[in-house]
Design a protein around this motif. Structure first.
Motif, PDB file in Angstrom:
ATOM      1  N   THR A 154       0.837  -1.205   0.000  1.00  0.00           N
ATOM      2  CA  THR A 154       0.000   0.000   0.000  1.00  0.00           C
ATOM      3  C   THR A 154       0.870   1.252   0.000  1.00  0.00           C
ATOM      4  O   THR A 154       0.590   2.234  -0.700  1.00  0.00           O
ATOM      5  N   HIS A 155       1.928   1.169   0.790  1.00  0.00           N
ATOM      6  CA  HIS A 155       2.831   2.306   0.913  1.00  0.00           C
ATOM      7  C   HIS A 155       3.412   2.714  -0.442  1.00  0.00           C
ATOM      8  O   HIS A 155       3.514   3.906  -0.769  1.00  0.00           O
ATOM      9  N   GLY A 156       3.776   1.698  -1.240  1.00  0.00           N
ATOM     10  CA  GLY A 156       4.299   1.982  -2.574  1.00  0.00           C
ATOM     11  C   GLY A 156       3.250   2.646  -3.455  1.00  0.00           C
ATOM     12  O   GLY A 156       3.557   3.569  -4.222  1.00  0.00           O
ATOM     13  N   ALA A 157       2.008   2.187  -3.336  1.00  0.00           N
ATOM     14  CA  ALA A 157       0.929   2.778  -4.129  1.00  0.00           C
ATOM     15  C   ALA A 157       0.707   4.241  -3.737  1.00  0.00           C
ATOM     16  O   ALA A 157       0.491   5.105  -4.595  1.00  0.00           O
ATOM     17  N   ILE A 158       0.806   4.501  -2.441  1.00  0.00           N
ATOM     18  CA  ILE A 158       0.665   5.893  -1.963  1.00  0.00           C
ATOM     19  C   ILE A 158       1.732   6.780  -2.606  1.00  0.00           C
ATOM     20  O   ILE A 158       1.446   7.853  -3.128  1.00  0.00           O
ATOM     21  N   SER A 159       2.968   6.297  -2.576  1.00  0.00           N
ATOM     22  CA  SER A 159       4.064   7.114  -3.114  1.00  0.00           C
ATOM     23  C   SER A 159       3.883   7.370  -4.604  1.00  0.00           C
ATOM     24  O   SER A 159       4.120   8.485  -5.080  1.00  0.00           O
ATOM     25  N   ALA A 160       3.486   6.330  -5.341  1.00  0.00           N
ATOM     26  CA  ALA A 160       3.329   6.503  -6.785  1.00  0.00           C
ATOM     27  C   ALA A 160       2.230   7.515  -7.074  1.00  0.00           C
ATOM     28  O   ALA A 160       2.386   8.405  -7.923  1.00  0.00           O
ATOM     29  N   LEU A 161       1.103   7.386  -6.378  1.00  0.00           N
ATOM     30  CA  LEU A 161       0.000   8.317  -6.606  1.00  0.00           C
ATOM     31  C   LEU A 161       0.392   9.725  -6.171  1.00  0.00           C
ATOM     32  O   LEU A 161       0.093  10.706  -6.859  1.00  0.00           O
ATOM     33  N   HIS A 162       1.061   9.819  -5.046  1.00  0.00           N
ATOM     34  CA  HIS A 162       1.432  11.137  -4.532  1.00  0.00           C
ATOM     35  C   HIS A 162       2.421  11.834  -5.465  1.00  0.00           C
ATOM     36  O   HIS A 162       2.325  13.043  -5.707  1.00  0.00           O
ATOM     37  N   SER A 163       3.348  11.078  -6.025  1.00  0.00           N
ATOM     38  CA  SER A 163       4.379  11.691  -6.871  1.00  0.00           C
ATOM     39  C   SER A 163       3.898  11.937  -8.294  1.00  0.00           C
ATOM     40  O   SER A 163       4.385  12.840  -8.963  1.00  0.00           O
ATOM     41  N   HIS A 164       3.007  11.082  -8.779  1.00  0.00           N
ATOM     42  CA  HIS A 164       2.706  11.144 -10.211  1.00  0.00           C
ATOM     43  C   HIS A 164       1.231  11.347 -10.531  1.00  0.00           C
ATOM     44  O   HIS A 164       0.887  11.598 -11.677  1.00  0.00           O
ATOM     45  N   GLY A 165       0.339  11.200  -9.542  1.00  0.00           N
ATOM     46  CA  GLY A 165      -1.091  11.275  -9.843  1.00  0.00           C
ATOM     47  C   GLY A 165      -1.595  12.711  -9.935  1.00  0.00           C
ATOM     48  O   GLY A 165      -0.981  13.648  -9.399  1.00  0.00           O
ATOM     49  N   SER A 166      -2.714  12.877 -10.600  1.00  0.00           N
ATOM     50  CA  SER A 166      -3.370  14.184 -10.666  1.00  0.00           C
ATOM     51  C   SER A 166      -3.980  14.500  -9.301  1.00  0.00           C
ATOM     52  O   SER A 166      -4.159  13.604  -8.465  1.00  0.00           O
ATOM     53  N   ASP A 167      -4.334  15.766  -9.098  1.00  0.00           N
ATOM     54  CA  ASP A 167      -4.969  16.132  -7.828  1.00  0.00           C
ATOM     55  C   ASP A 167      -6.253  15.345  -7.619  1.00  0.00           C
ATOM     56  O   ASP A 167      -6.568  14.934  -6.492  1.00  0.00           O
ATOM     57  N   GLU A 168      -6.960  15.115  -8.700  1.00  0.00           N
ATOM     58  CA  GLU A 168      -8.219  14.389  -8.567  1.00  0.00           C
ATOM     59  C   GLU A 168      -7.960  12.976  -8.047  1.00  0.00           C
ATOM     60  O   GLU A 168      -8.638  12.506  -7.125  1.00  0.00           O
ATOM     61  N   LEU A 169      -6.986  12.305  -8.644  1.00  0.00           N
ATOM     62  CA  LEU A 169      -6.661  10.949  -8.188  1.00  0.00           C
ATOM     63  C   LEU A 169      -6.182  10.976  -6.738  1.00  0.00           C
ATOM     64  O   LEU A 169      -6.565  10.139  -5.916  1.00  0.00           O
ATOM     65  N   LYS A 170      -5.354  11.946  -6.430  1.00  0.00           N
ATOM     66  CA  LYS A 170      -4.848  12.020  -5.051  1.00  0.00           C
ATOM     67  C   LYS A 170      -5.996  12.223  -4.070  1.00  0.00           C
ATOM     68  O   LYS A 170      -6.057  11.569  -3.015  1.00  0.00           O
ATOM     69  N   ASN A 171      -6.899  13.122  -4.436  1.00  0.00           N
ATOM     70  CA  ASN A 171      -8.013  13.378  -3.528  1.00  0.00           C
ATOM     71  C   ASN A 171      -8.923  12.160  -3.385  1.00  0.00           C
ATOM     72  O   ASN A 171      -9.508  11.922  -2.333  1.00  0.00           O
ATOM     73  N   THR A 172      -9.022  11.411  -4.438  1.00  0.00           N
ATOM     74  CA  THR A 172      -9.906  10.244  -4.387  1.00  0.00           C
ATOM     75  C   THR A 172      -9.317   9.116  -3.539  1.00  0.00           C
ATOM     76  O   THR A 172     -10.031   8.428  -2.817  1.00  0.00           O
ATOM     77  N   TYR A 173      -8.001   8.907  -3.650  1.00  0.00           N
ATOM     78  CA  TYR A 173      -7.433   7.675  -3.089  1.00  0.00           C
ATOM     79  C   TYR A 173      -6.535   7.853  -1.856  1.00  0.00           C
ATOM     80  O   TYR A 173      -6.484   6.972  -1.000  1.00  0.00           O
ATOM     81  N   LEU A 174      -5.801   8.955  -1.813  1.00  0.00           N
ATOM     82  CA  LEU A 174      -4.703   8.960  -0.844  1.00  0.00           C
ATOM     83  C   LEU A 174      -5.158   8.850   0.607  1.00  0.00           C
ATOM     84  O   LEU A 174      -4.577   8.087   1.387  1.00  0.00           O
ATOM     85  N   GLU A 175      -6.191   9.565   0.955  1.00  0.00           N
ATOM     86  CA  GLU A 175      -6.557   9.583   2.366  1.00  0.00           C
ATOM     87  C   GLU A 175      -6.886   8.185   2.889  1.00  0.00           C
ATOM     88  O   GLU A 175      -6.434   7.785   3.967  1.00  0.00           O
ATOM     89  N   LYS A 176      -7.662   7.461   2.109  1.00  0.00           N
ATOM     90  CA  LYS A 176      -8.071   6.137   2.594  1.00  0.00           C
ATOM     91  C   LYS A 176      -6.946   5.104   2.519  1.00  0.00           C
ATOM     92  O   LYS A 176      -6.942   4.137   3.281  1.00  0.00           O
ATOM     93  N   LEU A 177      -6.037   5.297   1.574  1.00  0.00           N
ATOM     94  CA  LEU A 177      -4.864   4.410   1.553  1.00  0.00           C
ATOM     95  C   LEU A 177      -3.966   4.695   2.759  1.00  0.00           C
ATOM     96  O   LEU A 177      -3.450   3.783   3.410  1.00  0.00           O
ATOM     97  N   ILE A 178      -3.809   5.982   3.049  1.00  0.00           N
ATOM     98  CA  ILE A 178      -2.928   6.365   4.158  1.00  0.00           C
ATOM     99  C   ILE A 178      -3.523   5.960   5.503  1.00  0.00           C
ATOM    100  O   ILE A 178      -2.800   5.525   6.411  1.00  0.00           O
ATOM    101  N   SER A 179      -4.825   6.060   5.614  1.00  0.00           N
ATOM    102  CA  SER A 179      -5.452   5.668   6.886  1.00  0.00           C
ATOM    103  C   SER A 179      -5.476   4.150   7.058  1.00  0.00           C
ATOM    104  O   SER A 179      -5.744   3.650   8.137  1.00  0.00           O
TER     105      SER A 179
END
Lengths: 591, 591
Positions: A131-156
């Motif tokens: 999961t941690h790797g997915a967070i980093s990839a999305l955080h570094s390369h994803g659009s704001d929309e993708l980040k807003n959709t996924y990051l919080e719940k992956l991080i939690s």
């Protein structure tokens, strides 16, 4: 035997040797005070021994179960509850970005926690690990929309993530992937293809699984330059609809049986592009580099647990008398720890574990400096070392961690071979770490084929700067002459490669594995000299944990006398070149 | 993949290098003509691949089953039939004494067959393997009555045998055994006690199992000088009565799951003394030395199978392009055997397997000469080498055989970690060989603590005589200078031990493991020089199997360039002594 987190060794390393506690002087890591670091060590250690460890054996015995009707995967008893406590403690958020609910703490602390989780249940640790790797990839390369959709719940930790790279016809050679991404009308893509060996591809720990999938856009070139990265959720976050990304079965494996290793069938599943088209390899490497460091910690974690088990056994098991006279005269025999050959095994475990821990945390510290230091030159030189040492940490810590677990098994003799003791599981679990996230041979090729040539050799020059700077500044450094010899051997081998590889790349391929080992042994020698120097200084002033410090001095001596001398063989291996490997013709192999 | 017996390599070694075919010039081995040797190789190879190998995977999956009501043990499907064919072919009788129905062939041939059986099903091979040790112990130490009662049926394979040594509180330290032997009125003894880890202690392959049991007579001293050996049949041969020697359960193990590893409860079972009272250790060593050589072949056998599997995989698996340009331009990628780092792994397997085979057969030949040569001096010098090299064969072949199996797994990458491929089983099965029949640390202690001092150092002097004699007689020997360096390193280390161990036996204990490796690498260097010399001579005259001979020359080079240089590290390890192992106090270990 209950796991004991190596808290004293960690404090010695983080505070006294490396100065990781100074990270809180940087704005980004202002929260990482010495007190907080100590609290992380203590709390993570408790979680590991009280919550995680009790799930380890049952995970191996039960394994994951696949239901071919529903495509569901059930994890072993207790995994769900243990994962929930891991999430509850905020451990999934430790070094994740603050703006999405993370705690923003230094990566070095994540390394510390990773080691403990891997000591106590490698399989369970992999679900949040990926999961941690997915967070980093999305955080570094994803659009704001993708980040807003996924990051919080992956991080939690409410959702988990995967990395979907491998296909039946390709592992290392990702240019060959066949999974297709066809544009839909709504800006999303239809993902079609089969991925294999997908860790946590399907399981019952959480309600949604976010797959990061490498696939090819229509007309993309048939090389790694034609690969794009997509985020493909199991359940679509907006509609709650099940996306057709189904588990087609589980691998049957030698170890890590509690980790669901899935075949994943993407049957037109909806995905969204992460980053630019055809630029998926870059995002993949964001995940991959991080995963490589984590896999290194797996090797170390298993080795630490094996050390504790074998040390405990060697202190209890009575067999034969000491060669220098009875040490337990009232008992029927002496504990086997009195025998030199048993101590040789225990010492090798102790000394390499402590050396590998130092290497990992040194790299972690550089990683933190590379993102948080105000001085660009420091950021750059730190990043140089992280890039150079990432494959070294992955390969050396998994190779030697495995060997140490295996040595721990040997200390137990016949008991170690039975399933009554945890050693054989540690060995089986640890075997995969030398293979996944790029085999250790691929790590060596990454080091020699890529990292040595980046920026005209700047990475290795930064390393030599660190090593020779230390030698220059510390004329009284313990074991200085042997360290100097190691640096010279590494310089010589580096020069040999620089001279021979450009005209014949196979020379680099032939040199890769011994060169990686030579690098690891040399950097660890540098760290052992530093540790011994600090230990001696503290002993001289009477501060610190005396048994730990005395043990460090003896351990350093063992390292320089019994382990480091391998470098001469490695140098010779490299400098005798490729011929005795490459000259064999097809009909020679099994003539 | 079907196993292919390494027939060409065996012929090259036995006929061209070692001259084992000359054994038939000795009266005792008159039957062992070159034609017969070739026939043994061919027939054993067929049996191994056609009859034994098909039972291997199912043996691992099913394991042995224990019935707690009846105390019976059921072997996996197919074991009974395969064992019957093994017996039918006369393989249990191969080198057994003629007067009891054996074929009286050279032990070297037994080594050859052992390797093949262990390549194809280690677990199954252990049932006749242990029987063989029981035959030797009875033949060397039993009364005529015992021999007449047991030998014929053990040799024919109608019955099997066991070695019952270990008890829960003692493995290595047999002075601590508690099993009691109380005289009965009829000259037999009542045996009472529990033995553990008894291979083949109970099973369904045959109707009777003959246990050789170490036990203590009333009033016997509490050391190894108070141990006696007894023969305890499962079924009494005269009356057909069931002797109360019952299996109390099976061990659950990492590997060799098809081998029944039993707890054995002797509940007043009838036994008969073998040899003299309190002289059981001598008879035990007859079994043990033989078993040690056989276990060495287990390491080699598994390594050979792993080599064949990984070679086959590396030739088929397409992944990435050769660094020197496409080698399979019409395919999507090149077979991975083109990559230097993959070849490094395959070469290490090939070169060490061939070197270990040479070491084993060299030792086998000496064993045959030690019993069959008319000249007493030859018998004695041959026996010197057998004694010296037995622990070396056991430890080095199982350590390196295991490592080679593990390397084979690595060649397969992720596939190797799955149970779809046989590699992971080979690794798990091979792990025990480094432990049983005396751990490899015990082998090293046997070499350094016992064998170096027998007859005032005569054994190692005989070895040096062989090595320096070769160097003197062969001024043009391939890789002569490196071999000379190895002999010098071994001489230096031997001298160091001779000077330091008498005043401090812990120095011998500390030196043991690296000294054993140093001996192995040096003797194998000698044998690689011999093999390369023969290969070159045959290539010069145009005789022989050209691909095999060319492969030998390249392999020898690999050995001297990439493997032998470890000796310098080993020498340094030995000569830096025990301090960095022994100085650690109790409170240093986990400070």
């Amino acid at each position: 035997m209950q796991y004991q987190a190596p808290a004293n060794d960690l404090s010695f390393l983080l505070f006294d040797v490396l100065g990781v506690d100074k990270l809180h002087e940087l704005e980004k890591y202002a929260d990482a005070t010495p007190d907080l670091i100590s609290a992380v060590i203590e709390e993570a250690g408790k979680l590991a021994s009280e919550v995680i460890q009790p799930t380890n054996q049952i995970g191996d015995r039960q394994g994951c179960q696949y239901n071919p009707e529903t495509h569901d995967v059930t994890t072993p008893d207790g995994f769900k509850e243990a994962y929930a406590k891991f999430v509850e403690g905020g451990w999934t958020a430790l070094d994740a970005p603050l703006e999405y609910g993370g705690q923003g703490l230094p990566h070095t602390l994540k390394f510390v926690v990773d080691e403990m989780m891997c000591s106590t249940n490698l399989s369970l640790g992999m679900y949040p690990g990926l999961t941690h790797g997915a967070i980093s990839a999305l955080h570094s390369h994803g659009s704001d929309e993708l980040k807003n959709t996924y990051l919080e719940k992956l991080i939690s930790g409410e959702w988990t993530g995967t990395m979907c790279l491998t296909e039946p016809q390709c592992g290392t050679d990702l240019g060959m992937i066949r999974t297709k991404a066809t544009p839909n009308d709504d800006g999303s893509y239809a993902i079609e293809g089969t991925k294999i060996w997908i860790t946590g591809g399907e399981h019952d720990l959480v309600d949604n699984i976010i797959h990061l999938v490498l696939a090819k856009l229509p007309g993309a070139p048939d090389t790694t330059k034609g690969i794009s990265l997509f985020v493909v959720p199991k359940v679509l976050p907006d509609s709650g609809e099940r996306n057709p990304a189904f588990c087609g079965g589980l691998e049957h494996k030698m170890g890590i049986k509690g980790s669901a290793t899935c075949v994943m069938n993407f049957e037109g599943a909806k995905g969204w592009l992460v980053g630019e088209p055809n630029d998926g390899m870059r995002a993949m490497f964001t995940m991959m580099n991080e995963a490589r460091l984590m896999v290194g910690m797996q090797g170390l974690g298993l080795a630490e647990m094996a050390y504790q088990e074998s040390l405990g056994f060697a202190r209890e098991r009575l067999q034969s008398r000491s060669l220098s006279g009875p040490k337990n005269p009232d008992g029927p025999a002496d504990p086997i720890i009195v025998h030199p050959d048993v101590r040789r095994m225990l010492m090798r475990q102790k000394v390499l574990n402590e050396g590998m821990r130092a290497l990992a945390l040194f790299t972690g510290q550089k990683l933190d400096l590379s993102v948080a230091h105000p001085d660009e030159a420091v950021r750059e030189s730190s990043d140089d070392l992280v890039q150079l040492l990432t494959p070294v940490v992955k390969a050396f810590l998994t190779d030697e961690g495995y060997k140490n677990a295996d040595t721990g098994l040997q200390v137990l003799g016949g008991s170690g071979f039975t399933t009554d003791w945890p050693l054989e599981q540690l060995v089986r679990d640890g075997r995969i770490a030398r293979i996944y996230e790029g085999t250790n041979g691929i790590q060596a090729m990454d080091l020699v084929g890529r990292k040595l040539s980046i920026k005209g050799g700047q990475l290795v020059r930064t390393l030599f700067g660190e090593l020779t700077g230390f030698l220059k500044d510390n004329p009284e450094a313990p074991h200085r002459e042997q360290l100097k010899g190691a640096v010279k051997a590494l310089e010589s081998a580096t020069m040999w490669i620089a001279q021979n590889a450009p005209k014949d790349p196979e020379q680099a391929g032939a040199a890769a594995t011994p060169y990686l080992r030579l690098t690891a042994l040399t950097v660890i020698a540098y760290l052992w000299s530093r540790m011994a120097g600090v230990a001696q200084a503290q002993l001289d002033t009477g501060e610190g944990n005396k048994p730990l410090l005395e043990g460090k001095l003896i351990s350093a001596r063992f390292y320089f006398e019994k382990i480091l001398p391998e470098i001469e063989q490695l140098k010779q291996d490299i400098e005798t070149g490729k011929d005795s490997m490459m000259d064999l013709d097809d009909d020679h192999w099994a003539a």
